[in-house]
Design a protein around this motif. Sequence first.
Motif, PDB file in Angstrom:
ATOM      1  N   SER A 362      -2.961 -11.480  -2.868  1.00  0.00           N
ATOM      2  CA  SER A 362      -3.633 -11.101  -1.869  1.00  0.00           C
ATOM      3  C   SER A 362      -5.113 -11.806  -1.525  1.00  0.00           C
ATOM      4  O   SER A 362      -6.082 -11.603  -1.642  1.00  0.00           O
ATOM      5  CB  SER A 362      -4.168  -9.712  -2.182  1.00  0.00           C
ATOM      6  N   ARG A 464       4.660   5.491  -5.488  1.00  0.00           N
ATOM      7  CA  ARG A 464       4.259   4.841  -3.838  1.00  0.00           C
ATOM      8  C   ARG A 464       2.909   5.633  -3.430  1.00  0.00           C
ATOM      9  O   ARG A 464       2.769   5.623  -1.907  1.00  0.00           O
ATOM     10  CB  ARG A 464       5.214   5.169  -2.941  1.00  0.00           C
ATOM     11  N   GLY A 466      -0.272   6.143  -1.885  1.00  0.00           N
ATOM     12  CA  GLY A 466      -1.374   5.186  -1.396  1.00  0.00           C
ATOM     13  C   GLY A 466      -0.601   3.955  -0.817  1.00  0.00           C
ATOM     14  O   GLY A 466      -1.272   2.938  -0.058  1.00  0.00           O
ATOM     15  N   PHE A 467       0.810   4.129  -0.809  1.00  0.00           N
ATOM     16  CA  PHE A 467       1.607   2.772  -0.464  1.00  0.00           C
ATOM     17  C   PHE A 467       2.622   3.201   0.947  1.00  0.00           C
ATOM     18  O   PHE A 467       3.335   4.014   0.768  1.00  0.00           O
ATOM     19  CB  PHE A 467       2.280   2.215  -1.781  1.00  0.00           C
ATOM     20  N   ASP A 468       2.282   2.280   1.956  1.00  0.00           N
ATOM     21  CA  ASP A 468       3.187   2.535   3.098  1.00  0.00           C
ATOM     22  C   ASP A 468       4.195   1.887   3.087  1.00  0.00           C
ATOM     23  O   ASP A 468       4.282   0.440   3.447  1.00  0.00           O
ATOM     24  CB  ASP A 468       2.128   2.326   4.315  1.00  0.00           C
ATOM     25  N   VAL A 469       5.309   2.318   2.748  1.00  0.00           N
ATOM     26  CA  VAL A 469       6.642   1.509   2.578  1.00  0.00           C
ATOM     27  C   VAL A 469       7.240   1.350   3.959  1.00  0.00           C
ATOM     28  O   VAL A 469       7.384   0.000   4.281  1.00  0.00           O
ATOM     29  CB  VAL A 469       7.827   2.444   1.947  1.00  0.00           C
ATOM     30  N   GLN A 471       5.588   0.478   6.560  1.00  0.00           N
ATOM     31  CA  GLN A 471       4.418  -0.991   6.983  1.00  0.00           C
ATOM     32  C   GLN A 471       4.902  -2.059   6.139  1.00  0.00           C
ATOM     33  O   GLN A 471       5.030  -3.210   6.809  1.00  0.00           O
ATOM     34  CB  GLN A 471       3.027  -0.479   6.921  1.00  0.00           C
ATOM     35  N   MET A 472       5.063  -2.027   5.069  1.00  0.00           N
ATOM     36  CA  MET A 472       5.632  -2.974   4.090  1.00  0.00           C
ATOM     37  C   MET A 472       6.767  -3.680   4.728  1.00  0.00           C
ATOM     38  O   MET A 472       6.709  -4.825   4.686  1.00  0.00           O
ATOM     39  CB  MET A 472       5.603  -2.553   2.652  1.00  0.00           C
ATOM     40  N   ASP A 543       2.663   4.629 -13.631  1.00  0.00           N
ATOM     41  CA  ASP A 543       2.470   5.164 -12.268  1.00  0.00           C
ATOM     42  C   ASP A 543       2.367   6.669 -12.559  1.00  0.00           C
ATOM     43  O   ASP A 543       2.045   7.479 -11.740  1.00  0.00           O
ATOM     44  CB  ASP A 543       3.959   5.070 -11.494  1.00  0.00           C
ATOM     45  N   SER A 575      -3.958  -5.497 -11.868  1.00  0.00           N
ATOM     46  CA  SER A 575      -4.630  -4.171 -11.047  1.00  0.00           C
ATOM     47  C   SER A 575      -5.459  -3.373 -12.101  1.00  0.00           C
ATOM     48  O   SER A 575      -6.251  -2.520 -11.638  1.00  0.00           O
ATOM     49  CB  SER A 575      -3.430  -3.206 -10.504  1.00  0.00           C
ATOM     50  N   ARG A 646       8.383   5.639 -12.243  1.00  0.00           N
ATOM     51  CA  ARG A 646       8.548   4.646 -11.228  1.00  0.00           C
ATOM     52  C   ARG A 646      10.188   4.228 -10.990  1.00  0.00           C
ATOM     53  O   ARG A 646      10.042   3.623 -10.065  1.00  0.00           O
ATOM     54  CB  ARG A 646       7.984   3.614 -12.102  1.00  0.00           C
TER      55      ARG A 646
END
Length: 736
Positions: A362, A464, A466-469, A471-472, A543, A575, A646
């Motif tokens: 990132s 997941r 907060g994780f937009d699959v 979009q990814m 997770d 992280s 996970r």
Amino acid sequence: MPRFSLIVPCFKVQGFLRECLDSVLDQCFTDFELIAVDDRSPDGCGAILDEYAARDPRVRVLHLPENVGLGRARNAGLPLATGDYLFFLDSDDTLTPGALRAMADRLAEAEDPDVLVFDYARTYWWGGTRRNALADILTEAGSGTFTAARYPRILDLLMVVWNKVYRREFVARGGFTFPPGYYEDTPWTFPVLLSAGRIAALDRICLNYRQRRQGNILSTTSRKHFDIHDQYERVFAFVAERPELAVWRPYLHRKMGEHCLDILAKPDRLPPGDRAEFFRKTAAMFRAHKPEGATVDGEAALLEGTWPAYLLRRQTERAGQEAARRAVLARRAAAGRARGGWAALHARRPLDENLVVYSASSHRGMLGDPAAVYRAAREIAPQLRGVWVVRDAEAAAGLPEGVEHVVVGSRRYLEVTARAKFFVNDVNWPGALVKRPGSVHLHTHQGTPLKYLGADLLDKPGARLGFDVPQMLRRADRWDWSLVANRHSELVYERAYPCHFTSVRTGSPRNDVLVNGGPSDFRERYGIPGGDTVVLYAPTRRDYRRSGHVDRFDVAEFAADLGAGHTLVVRLHPSLATGPARGMGLAELARRGIVVDATDEPHLEDVLLAADVLVSDYSSVMVDYANLDRPIVLHADDWPAFRASRGAYVDITAEPPGHVAHSYRELAWLFASGAWRDEESARLRTAFRDRFCEFEDGGAAERVVRSLLLGETPPDPATARVPGQSAAGRDTLTSA
């Protein structure tokens, strides 16, 4: 005489009280007494306290005949205390595991100071955790002792009683007690800290400060906030009686003004009809205690004016802020249009066939696989121009000298990303980046997929969060090549990322240095003795915990059990590097030399090369480390919970790279007995390497450059290779 006397006042906290008491009674350090004061609580607090006292002799309960408030309830517990140090713990807060042991060790190191200040974390009702934003004050305080005069920053911390322990003899000699009222911590904390001859700091999170959804009395709308004036009057009276503290009057004068103005600035603190009265009372007090010759500036200067003037100033400020906000939005919109036009302009120009844009982690800097490819390209194909994308000036400053870079979102970023032929990244590029026809995206990934990724996370809502699959996956549609180091990764990526890419069996460029036995100065930089066995502990995140961090065992105990001749190095998951995890003891242990904290090391390969053995759980770092053909031990005490939350492609406990410990006791035995490096460990590691290091031969970076950037016929990764063997002389590349 116990080391600590914990005084716990209780009033209407029955829903939190058991958790508080358990956090104390379950501490590994047991030399303490717990004095619980039932402040005539109308709920079940008294019964809960009696229940605990009946089964644990360390608990004493004092039932007050009437409700007296928090400060005087603490006072009621003081005569019962016999410990060396007093700890005033609020009954809805909790101690972190090992907190009392850490305090005791620090007190011994500092030779019994008057006050020990420690760190805390705010824990929210929705599950979030946030470390004290001023934790650096404790870090900078160092390992010695000091006074407030020598280190006045200590007074910038939250003025509360519960983030400190106090030597009981010091408290008794100073006659410190809590007054009645709602801001009772103020006239305790200032006098105590200003009077202390020796203060020590502990850079460790010892307490979880519960943030209730309904807030506390200091965050409600009430006239009770007028109590702040009486409490500061007590502070000024204390200083007036002690000529040696007169030097603090200007500081306290300003602090009082700022504190009261902060209350006034919050629209939900005071009833609307009481705000003018609060200002006038604060202004009168401010004038009365103004030291002779003192100058007033900044926010506190408002108190030298009138209430109408204050209102006008605030209205002007709000109008200015709104105008500034609109101006910023307008500038951003104009800049966005300009950037769009700039990008469109360059998008009409031909692609630069020799321009390669790199990014890693990132935009954090020159790291991982992209860095290895970049270095190989500079050597093999100097005609290729490599440009790194970084997130900010700080990341840019960390780049080696002479490395060309652009900051993400800048005009130069738009220019190079519009013209580049090649893109190399180990995470996805921003969604706004448009892939031009003819451009080539190389995705290197980050580690070997042992746990669920991509579309496979759709059935794992906790993992997941907060994780937009979708979009990814849209971003992954830009990939042309997906680099893999083994057939397992190839199959997983093609399932987890149902996109239009081609897998290429190149090996992992970042691991070339491990296969070829590259140098590492890690031991020298951290002063690790040359003959020590370096044990690297690298756990992954969880997770099933919102914070992602779970202490699986006491690393200080592990370091002690390893014994002389061993150095324990700890590297947390990236992280967790800036979260509370390091404040739970790791930073303090590193300061004391008990462990080495390698979490901030930017280049993982340097740490791996320095380690003689890896202890991990379910982190893919074990696959990278396996290239060194050195022992690996798994600590898998929560495997069922991890796998359920996970998801895992491999039962790593059934097909491990070395011995598996299902408890700390088993882990300690593996090292005490020497079994961590026995023949069975080597056999397991060989099978693991054959499966997961299949295409690793030390020539991955060269292979990527020659095959994917230059279009040459590359050498072929050997499916069986000897660590350290040269990559030269292989056959042809295979892609699937």
